[in-house]
Design a protein around this motif. Sequence first.
Motif, PDB file in Angstrom:
ATOM      1  N   UNK A 215      92.572 -68.298 -35.031  1.00  0.00           N
ATOM      2  CA  UNK A 215      93.007 -68.580 -33.804  1.00  0.00           C
ATOM      3  C   UNK A 215      92.258 -68.297 -32.694  1.00  0.00           C
ATOM      4  N   UNK A 216      91.438 -67.146 -32.870  1.00  0.00           N
ATOM      5  CA  UNK A 216      90.481 -66.693 -31.760  1.00  0.00           C
ATOM      6  C   UNK A 216      89.378 -67.615 -31.763  1.00  0.00           C
ATOM      7  N   UNK A 217      88.834 -67.942 -33.082  1.00  0.00           N
ATOM      8  CA  UNK A 217      87.776 -69.033 -33.112  1.00  0.00           C
ATOM      9  C   UNK A 217      88.106 -70.330 -32.512  1.00  0.00           C
ATOM     10  N   UNK A 218      89.325 -70.900 -32.966  1.00  0.00           N
ATOM     11  CA  UNK A 218      89.567 -72.144 -32.601  1.00  0.00           C
ATOM     12  C   UNK A 218      89.937 -72.226 -31.046  1.00  0.00           C
ATOM     13  N   UNK A 219      90.574 -71.135 -30.579  1.00  0.00           N
ATOM     14  CA  UNK A 219      90.734 -71.145 -29.255  1.00  0.00           C
ATOM     15  C   UNK A 219      89.617 -71.076 -28.180  1.00  0.00           C
ATOM     16  N   UNK A 220      88.305 -70.042 -28.745  1.00  0.00           N
ATOM     17  CA  UNK A 220      87.193 -70.090 -28.058  1.00  0.00           C
ATOM     18  C   UNK A 220      86.507 -71.451 -27.994  1.00  0.00           C
ATOM     19  N   UNK A 221      86.567 -71.988 -29.274  1.00  0.00           N
ATOM     20  CA  UNK A 221      85.935 -73.508 -29.196  1.00  0.00           C
ATOM     21  C   UNK A 221      86.342 -74.287 -28.198  1.00  0.00           C
ATOM     22  N   UNK A 222      87.719 -74.456 -28.413  1.00  0.00           N
ATOM     23  CA  UNK A 222      88.464 -75.404 -27.405  1.00  0.00           C
ATOM     24  C   UNK A 222      88.410 -75.017 -25.992  1.00  0.00           C
ATOM     25  N   UNK A 223      88.390 -73.809 -25.735  1.00  0.00           N
ATOM     26  CA  UNK A 223      88.047 -73.444 -24.219  1.00  0.00           C
ATOM     27  C   UNK A 223      86.772 -73.749 -23.866  1.00  0.00           C
ATOM     28  N   UNK A 224      85.905 -73.533 -24.619  1.00  0.00           N
ATOM     29  CA  UNK A 224      84.419 -73.782 -24.438  1.00  0.00           C
ATOM     30  C   UNK A 224      84.214 -75.445 -24.282  1.00  0.00           C
ATOM     31  N   UNK A 225      84.768 -76.056 -25.080  1.00  0.00           N
ATOM     32  CA  UNK A 225      84.640 -77.707 -24.788  1.00  0.00           C
ATOM     33  C   UNK A 225      85.507 -78.141 -23.428  1.00  0.00           C
ATOM     34  N   UNK A 226      86.524 -77.437 -23.404  1.00  0.00           N
ATOM     35  CA  UNK A 226      87.225 -78.032 -22.205  1.00  0.00           C
ATOM     36  C   UNK A 226      86.575 -77.768 -20.898  1.00  0.00           C
ATOM     37  N   UNK A 227      85.743 -76.412 -20.951  1.00  0.00           N
ATOM     38  CA  UNK A 227      85.326 -76.064 -19.599  1.00  0.00           C
ATOM     39  C   UNK A 227      83.705 -76.511 -19.440  1.00  0.00           C
ATOM     40  N   UNK A 228      83.387 -77.581 -20.420  1.00  0.00           N
ATOM     41  CA  UNK A 228      82.280 -78.268 -20.290  1.00  0.00           C
ATOM     42  C   UNK A 228      81.682 -78.793 -19.042  1.00  0.00           C
ATOM     43  N   UNK A 229      82.600 -79.240 -18.531  1.00  0.00           N
ATOM     44  CA  UNK A 229      82.207 -80.135 -17.078  1.00  0.00           C
ATOM     45  C   UNK A 229      82.875 -79.122 -16.070  1.00  0.00           C
ATOM     46  N   UNK A 230      83.088 -78.006 -16.066  1.00  0.00           N
ATOM     47  CA  UNK A 230      83.577 -77.356 -14.908  1.00  0.00           C
ATOM     48  C   UNK A 230      82.784 -76.780 -14.143  1.00  0.00           C
ATOM     49  N   UNK A 231      81.485 -76.760 -14.604  1.00  0.00           N
ATOM     50  CA  UNK A 231      80.411 -76.195 -13.611  1.00  0.00           C
ATOM     51  C   UNK A 231      79.641 -77.260 -12.936  1.00  0.00           C
ATOM     52  N   UNK A 232      79.480 -76.927 -11.693  1.00  0.00           N
ATOM     53  CA  UNK A 232      79.013 -78.167 -10.812  1.00  0.00           C
ATOM     54  C   UNK A 232      77.656 -77.551  -9.954  1.00  0.00           C
ATOM     55  N   UNK A 233      76.679 -78.321  -9.954  1.00  0.00           N
ATOM     56  CA  UNK A 233      75.391 -77.837  -9.057  1.00  0.00           C
ATOM     57  C   UNK A 233      75.762 -77.729  -7.808  1.00  0.00           C
ATOM     58  N   UNK A 234      75.383 -76.622  -6.946  1.00  0.00           N
ATOM     59  CA  UNK A 234      75.761 -76.397  -5.666  1.00  0.00           C
ATOM     60  C   UNK A 234      75.061 -77.595  -4.876  1.00  0.00           C
ATOM     61  N   UNK A 235      74.033 -78.244  -5.315  1.00  0.00           N
ATOM     62  CA  UNK A 235      73.448 -79.318  -4.462  1.00  0.00           C
ATOM     63  C   UNK A 235      74.367 -80.389  -4.283  1.00  0.00           C
ATOM     64  N   UNK A 236      75.078 -80.392  -5.381  1.00  0.00           N
ATOM     65  CA  UNK A 236      76.197 -81.817  -5.162  1.00  0.00           C
ATOM     66  C   UNK A 236      77.627 -81.130  -4.416  1.00  0.00           C
ATOM     67  N   UNK A 237      77.754 -79.838  -4.425  1.00  0.00           N
ATOM     68  CA  UNK A 237      78.802 -79.498  -3.639  1.00  0.00           C
ATOM     69  C   UNK A 237      78.556 -79.516  -2.140  1.00  0.00           C
ATOM     70  N   UNK A 238      77.375 -79.290  -1.804  1.00  0.00           N
ATOM     71  CA  UNK A 238      76.896 -79.422  -0.423  1.00  0.00           C
ATOM     72  C   UNK A 238      76.906 -80.747  -0.029  1.00  0.00           C
TER      73      UNK A 238
END
Length: 139
Positions: free
Chosen positions: A54-77
């Motif tokens: 469950x820990x492994x599956x949850x970790x993989x799922x969390x990593x996959x779901x957060x794939x696009x959750x980081x945004x370059x500051x240049x785009x934020x600006x």
Amino acid sequence: MPVNQHEIIGVLAQLAEEREIKVAVTESLKGAALVGAATFIGGILLGPLGLAAGGIAGGITAAASSKNSFRPVAKVILEDMSPKQQALLASRVHNILREFNVTDLVLLLPIIQGNARLGEAVMSALLGFIQSEMNLRLM
């Protein structure tokens, strides 16, 4: 040529892009909850082995779901800041530039890149603004 707000915002975006600064746009708590829930369910269903699975599956799922959750500051600006936020940020940086007697757009980027103290002051103002005014977490 005097420095104006749009030019300052453009230079800040370019500096952020060069330094590859990113922000988290979703909370890491969501990923932790997903891992915790998967571990719990795995433990209930399969016992000790289920905890690991469950820990492994949850970790993989969390990593996959957060794939696009980081945004370059240049785009934020350039894309996420309101005109009011851009004006406030530009004003803060313009005050720093005045302290260093930077008044020419043509020289702005080379001076910021070549002067460690000025570069640090400008980046500190930018990153502080991102964290305090926009409540985003730097990565």
